[in-house]
Write a protein that holds these residues in place. Structure first.
Motif, PDB file in Angstrom:
ATOM      1  N   TYR B  33      20.897  24.040  23.781  1.00 34.93           N
ATOM      2  CA  TYR B  33      22.059  23.484  23.100  1.00 34.93           C
ATOM      3  C   TYR B  33      22.401  24.322  21.867  1.00 34.93           C
ATOM      4  O   TYR B  33      21.506  24.850  21.208  1.00 34.93           O
ATOM      5  N   PHE B  47      27.735  23.161  22.633  1.00 37.18           N
ATOM      6  CA  PHE B  47      27.570  23.570  24.028  1.00 37.18           C
ATOM      7  C   PHE B  47      26.229  23.077  24.562  1.00 37.18           C
ATOM      8  O   PHE B  47      25.259  22.988  23.837  1.00 37.18           O
ATOM      9  N   TYR B  49      23.652  23.808  27.991  1.00 39.16           N
ATOM     10  CA  TYR B  49      23.320  24.564  29.183  1.00 39.16           C
ATOM     11  C   TYR B  49      22.132  23.907  29.871  1.00 39.16           C
ATOM     12  O   TYR B  49      21.130  23.589  29.238  1.00 39.16           O
ATOM     13  N   GLN B  54      26.508  26.210  32.087  1.00 40.55           N
ATOM     14  CA  GLN B  54      27.114  25.431  31.006  1.00 40.55           C
ATOM     15  C   GLN B  54      27.591  24.104  31.562  1.00 40.55           C
ATOM     16  O   GLN B  54      28.391  24.063  32.499  1.00 40.55           O
ATOM     17  N   ASN B  57      31.182  21.755  27.092  1.00 40.89           N
ATOM     18  CA  ASN B  57      31.845  22.477  26.018  1.00 40.89           C
ATOM     19  C   ASN B  57      32.593  21.409  25.246  1.00 40.89           C
ATOM     20  O   ASN B  57      33.582  20.855  25.735  1.00 40.89           O
TER      21      ASN B  57
END
Lengths: 111, 112
Positions: B33, B47, B49, B54, B57
């Motif tokens: 993060y 963000f 992941y 990802q 957003n």
């Protein structure tokens, strides 16, 4: 209603006293709850997870009230080193998208 | 080295510069993060992941561009930033998206 709400304080408490913070959350589907501690200009660090049955770690006790959607943290016999910002943390949208952090409650333990 | 590391720890850049922040986790986690923490404000998730992909957003301006080449490394590429982007940028990792997150020490960014 904000996702996670905390009283920002500051709470000024004499050393040795007991202090309690509450935090409310808006997402009734939340499943994971934590208290983090953040010292000035440092990163947040996990203090303890909060379980449905409540849990205790030394001088620290965390409670969860799902019906009222709040979490509490109790600190007994407070130490000067307990001075910090305490962040209430709840998982987001039922767990799919990480954690939401409260703004934090600032605690100052006075000698 | 253990835990989550971030470099640089401090960064001063002009509005026309391009720079990158680096994060590395040594915990075997699969989620990483980026957060922003401005003065007097709560942590803002930027963000997420999961397994290098990802998954979130959080309406972040395009002047911030993340990159996750593998589960252990996360970058935040910065270009044409604004003074209001000055903040502490924190990287975190976790084993799953609802599990405890472990934070790096952060990069304190000043945009002039």
């Amino acid at each position: 209603r904000k996702e996670v709400e905390q009283d920002p304080g500051p709470f000024n408490v004499p050393e040795g006293a007991t202090v309690a913070f509450n935090c409310t959350y808006s997402n009734s589907a939340s499943q994971s709850f934590f208290w983090y501690r953040q010292d000035c200009r440092k990163e947040p660090k996990l203090l303890m997870s909060v379980y449905s049955s409540g849990n205790e770690d030394g001088r620290f006790t965390a409670q969860l009230n799902r019906a009222s959607q709040y979490i509490s943290l109790l600190i007994r016999d407070s130490k000067l080193s307990d001075s910090a910002t305490y962040l209430c943390v709840v998982n987001r949208r039922g767990g799919a998208d990480g954690l939401t952090f409260g703004k934090g409650t600032h605690l100052i333990i006075q000698p | 080295e253990t835990g989550v590391t971030q470099t640089p720890r401090h960064l001063v850049m002009g509005m026309t510069n391009k720079k990158s922040l680096k994060c590395e986790q040594h915990l075997g986690h699969n989620a990483m993060y980026w957060y922003k923490q401005s003065a007097k404000k709560p942590l803002e998730l930027m963000f997420v992941y999961n397994f290098k992909e990802q998954t979130e957003n959080n309406s972040v301006p395009s002047r911030f561009s993340p990159e996750c080449p593998n589960s252990s490394h996360l970058f935040l590429h910065l270009h044409t930033l604004q003074p209001e982007d000055s903040a502490l940028y924190l990287c975190a990792s976790s084993q799953g998206s609802v599990e405890t997150q472990y934070f790096g020490p952060g990069t304190r960014l000043l945009v002039l």
